[in-house]
Design an enzyme around this catalytic site. Structure first.
Site, PDB file in Angstrom:
ATOM      1  N   ARG A  29     -10.266 -61.844 -34.235  1.00  0.00           N
ATOM      2  CA  ARG A  29     -11.539 -62.088 -34.927  1.00  0.00           C
ATOM      3  C   ARG A  29     -11.686 -63.555 -35.325  1.00  0.00           C
ATOM      4  O   ARG A  29     -12.352 -63.874 -36.299  1.00  0.00           O
ATOM      5  CB  ARG A  29     -11.683 -61.182 -36.154  1.00  0.00           C
ATOM      6  CG  ARG A  29     -11.822 -59.712 -35.791  1.00  0.00           C
ATOM      7  CD  ARG A  29     -12.021 -58.863 -37.037  1.00  0.00           C
ATOM      8  NE  ARG A  29     -12.129 -57.448 -36.711  1.00  0.00           N
ATOM      9  CZ  ARG A  29     -12.029 -56.463 -37.596  1.00  0.00           C
ATOM     10  NH1 ARG A  29     -11.809 -56.753 -38.879  1.00  0.00           N
ATOM     11  NH2 ARG A  29     -12.148 -55.207 -37.232  1.00  0.00           N
ATOM     12  N   ARG A  33     -16.530 -64.621 -38.098  1.00  0.00           N
ATOM     13  CA  ARG A  33     -16.012 -64.141 -39.369  1.00  0.00           C
ATOM     14  C   ARG A  33     -16.109 -65.175 -40.478  1.00  0.00           C
ATOM     15  O   ARG A  33     -17.080 -65.211 -41.211  1.00  0.00           O
ATOM     16  CB  ARG A  33     -14.569 -63.652 -39.229  1.00  0.00           C
ATOM     17  CG  ARG A  33     -14.368 -62.553 -38.230  1.00  0.00           C
ATOM     18  CD  ARG A  33     -14.946 -61.246 -38.644  1.00  0.00           C
ATOM     19  NE  ARG A  33     -14.065 -60.565 -39.598  1.00  0.00           N
ATOM     20  CZ  ARG A  33     -14.289 -59.343 -40.054  1.00  0.00           C
ATOM     21  NH1 ARG A  33     -15.367 -58.699 -39.663  1.00  0.00           N
ATOM     22  NH2 ARG A  33     -13.470 -58.789 -40.908  1.00  0.00           N
ATOM     23  N   ARG A  42     -24.847 -67.674 -35.026  1.00  0.00           N
ATOM     24  CA  ARG A  42     -25.039 -66.244 -34.790  1.00  0.00           C
ATOM     25  C   ARG A  42     -26.432 -65.763 -35.152  1.00  0.00           C
ATOM     26  O   ARG A  42     -27.031 -64.947 -34.476  1.00  0.00           O
ATOM     27  CB  ARG A  42     -23.990 -65.465 -35.589  1.00  0.00           C
ATOM     28  CG  ARG A  42     -24.032 -63.953 -35.327  1.00  0.00           C
ATOM     29  CD  ARG A  42     -23.661 -63.250 -36.619  1.00  0.00           C
ATOM     30  NE  ARG A  42     -23.622 -61.835 -36.616  1.00  0.00           N
ATOM     31  CZ  ARG A  42     -24.661 -61.019 -36.501  1.00  0.00           C
ATOM     32  NH1 ARG A  42     -25.847 -61.497 -36.244  1.00  0.00           N
ATOM     33  NH2 ARG A  42     -24.542 -59.725 -36.612  1.00  0.00           N
ATOM     34  N   ASP A  78     -17.903 -57.171 -28.483  1.00  0.00           N
ATOM     35  CA  ASP A  78     -17.563 -56.041 -29.345  1.00  0.00           C
ATOM     36  C   ASP A  78     -17.072 -54.897 -28.478  1.00  0.00           C
ATOM     37  O   ASP A  78     -17.496 -54.755 -27.319  1.00  0.00           O
ATOM     38  CB  ASP A  78     -18.781 -55.594 -30.158  1.00  0.00           C
ATOM     39  CG  ASP A  78     -18.404 -54.624 -31.269  1.00  0.00           C
ATOM     40  OD1 ASP A  78     -18.332 -53.407 -31.004  1.00  0.00           O
ATOM     41  OD2 ASP A  78     -18.163 -55.082 -32.403  1.00  0.00           O
ATOM     42  N   TYR A 153     -15.522 -43.666 -32.639  1.00  0.00           N
ATOM     43  CA  TYR A 153     -16.869 -44.049 -33.068  1.00  0.00           C
ATOM     44  C   TYR A 153     -17.919 -43.104 -32.502  1.00  0.00           C
ATOM     45  O   TYR A 153     -18.866 -42.711 -33.202  1.00  0.00           O
ATOM     46  CB  TYR A 153     -17.171 -45.482 -32.635  1.00  0.00           C
ATOM     47  CG  TYR A 153     -16.476 -46.534 -33.467  1.00  0.00           C
ATOM     48  CD1 TYR A 153     -16.764 -46.671 -34.820  1.00  0.00           C
ATOM     49  CD2 TYR A 153     -15.539 -47.387 -32.905  1.00  0.00           C
ATOM     50  CE1 TYR A 153     -16.128 -47.635 -35.591  1.00  0.00           C
ATOM     51  CE2 TYR A 153     -14.896 -48.356 -33.668  1.00  0.00           C
ATOM     52  CZ  TYR A 153     -15.197 -48.473 -35.014  1.00  0.00           C
ATOM     53  OH  TYR A 153     -14.564 -49.426 -35.778  1.00  0.00           O
TER      54      TYR A 153
END
Length: 349
Positions: A29, A33, A42, A78, A153
């Site tokens: 990461r 972050r 972003r 991701d 998920y």
């Protein structure tokens, strides 16, 4: 297919347990972050929007290399991108993580997991890899979510503490479970191969939630599918890293799934992890990410302890024991990189 021009890098040589001059380091990461420059690039909205924009995604991928001087970049993406791309109905909510509008619940839902065609479904990932590799002077790590973690998920509908529905499906309908895992393994393979073909010099399979399983559950329901992903990627010639959280009791099995490198979280020391994994595998880890929040002195001392536990073994990549926390001070992370580079010794074995 292989990383080619990066085969002699410290990172790739460490993945292969070959002699090299210094311990390489990168952070999970790291692409985002805690970096203010990440937040500026972003923008707002779903992270999937930024991932789908190769201009932004490539720039974010490069940022931590420029800031920290790490020895590898990791693709900004991701683990749910393939499932999202085939139309399963996955989004990533800020502050929550992956969420599914209609969770996986029956055999009919298998039809929602069609095969991934990377050129048609995720061309933006391929383009981001190409742009990043062209701009980098260190290897790029591609990645995918391991079948179990992605399944958790899809079945739970979002992040879960106990993964109760996922375990219930695994135990209660083993046939359906394995069909689901087969579909997700196929998605991971297609995505990873496309990243390597675009220039990724290594790949990492993230099984972030495998630590919720017992060794027997992992052996029966998970290991064969992760092994198929990793073994299939073996034909690409690039190093393969396998990482999970809370997986101390699974390290022996993870070491047998075909990866060149086994990631170790912060709960097991590197020397003990090496004993559990056994010979023939490099290790990656394992500074507790929370220690970074304690400041430079504490983080540097803790980094030295990790290096000491490795005891000069060439098959070692320094990393955190999980991802960079958003509250982390980038300057502290930069000092950790400096300590690893200055003091990380590698012995010929």
């Amino acid at each position: 297919m292989s990383g080619g021009r990066f085969d002699d890098s410290d990172f790739v040589r460490a993945c292969r347990s070959e002699p090299h001059p210094r311990v390489p380091v990168w952070f999970m990461r790291q692409a985002g972050r805690s970096l203010p420059e990440y937040r500026a690039v972003r923008g707002t909205g779903s992270i999937l929007d930024a991932i789908a924009d190769p201009d932004r995604a490539a720039e974010i991928t490069l940022q931590p290399v420029d800031r920290y001087g790490v020895d590898a970049a990791i693709l900004f993406s991701d683990i749910v991108v393939p499932a999202h791309a085939v139309g399963f109905g996955v989004d990533v909510e800020p502050g929550t993580g992956p969420v599914v509008s209609r969770p996986f619940a029956s055999r009919r839902d298998l039809d929602r997991l069609r095969p991934l065609d990377p050129a048609a479904d995720t061309p933006y990932v391929i383009e981001t890899v190409r742009r990043a590799v062209e701009a980098l002077d260190v290897p790029l790590i591609g990645f995918a979510g391991a079948p179990f973690t992605v399944a958790s998920y899809l079945v739970e509908g979002g992040p879960s503490r106990h993964h109760a529905r996922t375990k219930a499906l695994m135990v209660g309908d083993a046939a359906l479970w394995h069909e689901l895992m087969d579909r997700l393994a196929d998605l991971a393979i297609a995505s990873l191969v496309s990243q390597v073909e675009a220039g990724a010099a290594a790949v990492q399979l993230f099984d972030s939630w495998a630590g919720v399983l017992s060794p027997d559950q992992y052996r029966r329901g998970v290991a064969p599918h992760s092994a198929r992903v990793l073994e299939t990627l073996g034909s690409t010639g690039v190093p393969r890293i396998h990482f999970g959280v809370g997986t101390g009791e699974l390290l022996d099995q993870m070491g047998g799934c075909g990866a060149d490198v086994v990631g170790v979280d912060f709960r097991v020391s590197i020397d003990e992890a090496r004993r559990r994994v056994g010979p023939g595998r490099a290790l990656q880890g394992n500074l507790d990410p929370a220690v970074v929040l304690a400041g430079e002195s504490a983080a540097r001392d803790a980094a030295r302890e990790v290096l000491a536990a490795n005891d000069g073994h060439p098959g070692f990549i320094f990393n955190l024991g999980h991802g960079v926390l958003p509250e982390s001070d980038p300057d502290v992370l930069a000092r950790v990189v400096q300590v690893v580079h200055d003091e990380g010794r590698v012995l010929c074995r």
